[in-house]
Write a protein that holds these residues in place. Sequence first.
Motif, PDB file in Angstrom:
ATOM      1  N   HIS A 142       6.466  -3.039   5.144  1.00 17.94           N
ATOM      2  CA  HIS A 142       6.060  -3.612   3.862  1.00 17.94           C
ATOM      3  C   HIS A 142       4.956  -2.734   3.290  1.00 17.94           C
ATOM      4  O   HIS A 142       3.926  -2.560   3.929  1.00 17.94           O
ATOM      5  CB  HIS A 142       5.547  -5.043   4.073  1.00 17.94           C
ATOM      6  CG  HIS A 142       5.186  -5.734   2.811  1.00 17.94           C
ATOM      7  ND1 HIS A 142       6.032  -6.611   2.186  1.00 17.94           N
ATOM      8  CD2 HIS A 142       4.072  -5.668   2.047  1.00 17.94           C
ATOM      9  CE1 HIS A 142       5.459  -7.066   1.091  1.00 17.94           C
ATOM     10  NE2 HIS A 142       4.256  -6.512   0.994  1.00 17.94           N
ATOM     11  N   PHE A 143       5.180  -2.146   2.121  1.00 22.82           N
ATOM     12  CA  PHE A 143       4.208  -1.279   1.496  1.00 22.82           C
ATOM     13  C   PHE A 143       3.542  -1.992   0.334  1.00 22.82           C
ATOM     14  O   PHE A 143       4.152  -2.839  -0.314  1.00 22.82           O
ATOM     15  CB  PHE A 143       4.874   0.004   0.991  1.00 22.82           C
ATOM     16  CG  PHE A 143       5.346   0.901   2.096  1.00 22.82           C
ATOM     17  CD1 PHE A 143       4.494   1.858   2.623  1.00 22.82           C
ATOM     18  CD2 PHE A 143       6.625   0.778   2.610  1.00 22.82           C
ATOM     19  CE1 PHE A 143       4.925   2.681   3.667  1.00 22.82           C
ATOM     20  CE2 PHE A 143       7.056   1.593   3.645  1.00 22.82           C
ATOM     21  CZ  PHE A 143       6.206   2.544   4.170  1.00 22.82           C
ATOM     22  N   GLY A 144       2.307  -1.669   0.078  1.00 22.58           N
ATOM     23  CA  GLY A 144       1.582  -2.255  -1.039  1.00 22.58           C
ATOM     24  C   GLY A 144       0.525  -1.304  -1.566  1.00 22.58           C
ATOM     25  O   GLY A 144       0.161  -0.317  -0.918  1.00 22.58           O
ATOM     26  N   ARG A 145       0.045  -1.638  -2.740  1.00 23.60           N
ATOM     27  CA  ARG A 145      -1.015  -0.842  -3.362  1.00 23.60           C
ATOM     28  C   ARG A 145      -1.875  -1.782  -4.189  1.00 23.60           C
ATOM     29  O   ARG A 145      -1.341  -2.564  -4.991  1.00 23.60           O
ATOM     30  CB  ARG A 145      -0.388   0.231  -4.233  1.00 23.60           C
ATOM     31  CG  ARG A 145      -1.370   1.134  -4.889  1.00 23.60           C
ATOM     32  CD  ARG A 145      -0.638   2.223  -5.610  1.00 23.60           C
ATOM     33  NE  ARG A 145      -1.561   3.043  -6.373  1.00 23.60           N
ATOM     34  CZ  ARG A 145      -1.217   4.104  -7.028  1.00 23.60           C
ATOM     35  NH1 ARG A 145       0.054   4.490  -7.027  1.00 23.60           N
ATOM     36  NH2 ARG A 145      -2.109   4.783  -7.684  1.00 23.60           N
ATOM     37  N   ASN A 146      -3.170  -1.708  -3.996  1.00 25.60           N
ATOM     38  CA  ASN A 146      -4.075  -2.545  -4.778  1.00 25.60           C
ATOM     39  C   ASN A 146      -4.049  -2.138  -6.232  1.00 25.60           C
ATOM     40  O   ASN A 146      -3.970  -0.945  -6.560  1.00 25.60           O
ATOM     41  CB  ASN A 146      -5.512  -2.446  -4.244  1.00 25.60           C
ATOM     42  CG  ASN A 146      -5.650  -3.101  -2.898  1.00 25.60           C
ATOM     43  OD1 ASN A 146      -4.851  -3.939  -2.519  1.00 25.60           O
ATOM     44  ND2 ASN A 146      -6.668  -2.714  -2.164  1.00 25.60           N
TER      45      ASN A 146
END
Length: 147
Positions: A142-146
């Motif tokens: 699971h990838f994310g970016r603020n």
Amino acid sequence: MSAVDLTLTDLTPDDPRMSADAEPLIRTLRPELTAEAFTAFAREAYGQGLRFTVAYDTATARPLGAATHRLLATSRGRVLFVDDLVTAPESRGRGVGAYLLAELERRGRAAGCLRVELDSGTTNVQAHRFYHARRMTIGALHFGRNL
């Protein structure tokens, strides 16, 4: 503790047990979540289909664990997605999490889901052991970016 000692209850945002019982459990996973932020989150997420299930000790009525979950239609088929699964620290290793997960699997099957899925933080090794022991596999990162 065996599964027969637990009672599962689904709570709504207006239920006083949401702040008294579910909130402290969820905040053990998410300590940065303030009481006010939890209330806002619970109302908004419930409106988006998130359900809050709390496991109570049948004898004492103490909340021992909680799960937040929702049904999702995905390109991979229908899934029951678990946002949070937590057992009170003093009750870990007593079957509460396994009981909750088994109930979520039952609900998923009843709703026509093909899978139960969840995300687990990369450093939460105890949770990873728990999920692997229940034959869950790592199917994605699971990838994310603020923002």
